[in-house]
Motif scaffolding. Structure first.
Motif, PDB file in Angstrom:
ATOM      1  N   ILE A 180      -6.846 -10.999   8.063  1.00 23.22           N
ATOM      2  CA  ILE A 180      -7.405 -10.757   6.710  1.00 23.22           C
ATOM      3  C   ILE A 180      -8.433  -9.965   6.678  1.00 23.22           C
ATOM      4  O   ILE A 180      -8.449  -9.026   5.791  1.00 23.22           O
ATOM      5  N   VAL A 181      -9.374  -9.700   7.747  1.00 22.04           N
ATOM      6  CA  VAL A 181     -10.416  -8.843   7.498  1.00 22.04           C
ATOM      7  C   VAL A 181      -9.692  -7.522   7.557  1.00 22.04           C
ATOM      8  O   VAL A 181     -10.111  -6.590   6.817  1.00 22.04           O
ATOM      9  N   ALA A 182      -8.913  -7.146   8.336  1.00 21.35           N
ATOM     10  CA  ALA A 182      -7.993  -5.914   8.795  1.00 21.35           C
ATOM     11  C   ALA A 182      -7.424  -5.592   7.088  1.00 21.35           C
ATOM     12  O   ALA A 182      -7.525  -4.409   7.004  1.00 21.35           O
ATOM     13  N   GLY A 183      -6.644  -6.399   6.614  1.00 20.58           N
ATOM     14  CA  GLY A 183      -6.089  -6.177   5.248  1.00 20.58           C
ATOM     15  C   GLY A 183      -7.336  -6.061   4.396  1.00 20.58           C
ATOM     16  O   GLY A 183      -6.853  -4.828   3.483  1.00 20.58           O
ATOM     17  N   VAL A 184      -8.250  -6.562   4.273  1.00 21.21           N
ATOM     18  CA  VAL A 184      -9.172  -6.338   3.195  1.00 21.21           C
ATOM     19  C   VAL A 184      -9.790  -4.851   3.333  1.00 21.21           C
ATOM     20  O   VAL A 184      -9.932  -4.138   2.370  1.00 21.21           O
TER      21      VAL A 184
ATOM     22  N   GLN B 253      -8.401  -2.439   5.044  1.00 22.32           N
ATOM     23  CA  GLN B 253      -7.567  -1.486   4.863  1.00 22.32           C
ATOM     24  C   GLN B 253      -7.360  -1.038   3.455  1.00 22.32           C
ATOM     25  O   GLN B 253      -7.348   0.079   2.900  1.00 22.32           O
ATOM     26  N   ALA B 254      -7.247  -2.116   2.522  1.00 19.26           N
ATOM     27  CA  ALA B 254      -7.201  -1.796   1.012  1.00 19.26           C
ATOM     28  C   ALA B 254      -8.441  -1.302   0.586  1.00 19.26           C
ATOM     29  O   ALA B 254      -8.393  -0.313  -0.298  1.00 19.26           O
TER      30      ALA B 254
ATOM     31  N   LEU C 173       0.767  -1.164   0.088  1.00 16.15           N
ATOM     32  CA  LEU C 173      -0.004  -0.074  -0.095  1.00 16.15           C
ATOM     33  C   LEU C 173       0.806   1.417  -0.008  1.00 16.15           C
ATOM     34  O   LEU C 173       0.486   2.230   0.061  1.00 16.15           O
ATOM     35  N   ALA C 174       2.205   1.164  -0.337  1.00 13.74           N
ATOM     36  CA  ALA C 174       2.954   2.299  -0.346  1.00 13.74           C
ATOM     37  C   ALA C 174       3.288   3.031   0.990  1.00 13.74           C
ATOM     38  O   ALA C 174       3.080   4.306   0.632  1.00 13.74           O
ATOM     39  N   GLU C 175       3.033   2.245   2.010  1.00 13.39           N
ATOM     40  CA  GLU C 175       3.321   2.993   3.441  1.00 13.39           C
ATOM     41  C   GLU C 175       4.650   2.483   3.995  1.00 13.39           C
ATOM     42  O   GLU C 175       5.353   1.467   3.437  1.00 13.39           O
ATOM     43  N   PRO C 176       5.268   3.249   4.781  1.00 16.21           N
ATOM     44  CA  PRO C 176       6.554   3.041   5.434  1.00 16.21           C
ATOM     45  C   PRO C 176       6.406   1.770   6.186  1.00 16.21           C
ATOM     46  O   PRO C 176       5.545   1.510   7.097  1.00 16.21           O
ATOM     47  N   PRO C 177       7.178   0.779   5.743  1.00 18.55           N
ATOM     48  CA  PRO C 177       7.391  -0.798   6.487  1.00 18.55           C
ATOM     49  C   PRO C 177       7.696  -0.620   7.967  1.00 18.55           C
ATOM     50  O   PRO C 177       7.472  -1.428   8.867  1.00 18.55           O
TER      51      PRO C 177
END
Length: 220
Positions: free
Chosen positions: A125-129, A131-132, A68-72
């Protein structure tokens, strides 16, 4: 039926910290320690051992940030979780007489910790979906990819984690030969992406409950 629905709603509101996150760290560090040469690395270079273990524990957040082009390095802002995982790492590798490691090698405890870790997989999984979707609305592939990365990042970046320990095995790339956790995380990400976009006729709490029970059952 109403009781099951209510149970699913309460289940979907569970907090992952500290117990479920702790189980995730324990299982991740145990798995890291049981890799060939991991104990020797911990003896020779504690920092390399710690860094590779943090990649196992937080690989999903790091990979998701890159997608997501955020700082790792943003994962480092959650100092509580970093300290928590570090304490688990220290106990697994350096506790006197290896008592902590032996304690969690006891099969019933190992099984309980593994089941609790699978609960965190659903939440990731829920958080990733979600967030995207907040960044790229209606981009189904991005949602699937980010949910997958969030839940299976530790496996997907395993080659880099091995490199930190001085091991290079390109033939073990997860994209070439997916492990079960990586496969099931991809399946879950697809399901929750469809549900999030109302393409799957089921409420999120119900899907979270059913999918987590499936994960735990197959894991056990």
């Amino acid at each position: 039926m109403e009781l099951i629905s209510e149970a699913a709603v309460h289940f979907s509101r569970l907090s992952m910290f500290p117990y479920f996150d702790g189980a995730h760290y324990v299982v991740s560090v145990l798995s890291a320690r049981e890799q060939a040469g991991a104990v020797d690395v911990a003896s020779r270079s504690p920092f390399a051992s710690w860094f590779s273990t943090m990649l196992c524990c937080f690989g999903g957040g790091i990979l998701s940030s890159l997608l997501l082009a955020e700082p790792p390095v943003a994962i480092l802002t959650n100092s509580t979780n970093i300290i928590y995982a570090t304490v688990v790492w220290y106990m697994v590798y350096y506790f006197p007489l290896d008592l902590f490691y032996r304690f969690f090698c006891f099969l019933p405890l190992r099984v309980i910790a593994a089941a609790m870790k699978e609960v965190t997989r659903t939440w990731k999984i829920v958080a990733g979906v979600t967030q995207a979707h907040s960044r790229f609305k209606d981009a189904l592939l991005v949602m699937v990819a980010n949910g997958w990365a969030k839940a299976a990042g530790g496996g997907l970046i395993s080659n880099f984690e091995q490199l930190v320990r001085g091991v290079w095995k390109p033939e073990s790339n997860e994209l070439l030969k997916m492990s079960y956790p990586v496969k099931i995380s991809l399946l879950g990400s697809i399901l929750f992406t469809l549900q999030h976009n109302e393409l799957l006729p089921i409420e999120r709490p119900h899907l979270m409950f059913i999918f987590t029970m499936f994960l735990i059952t197959t894991k056990l």
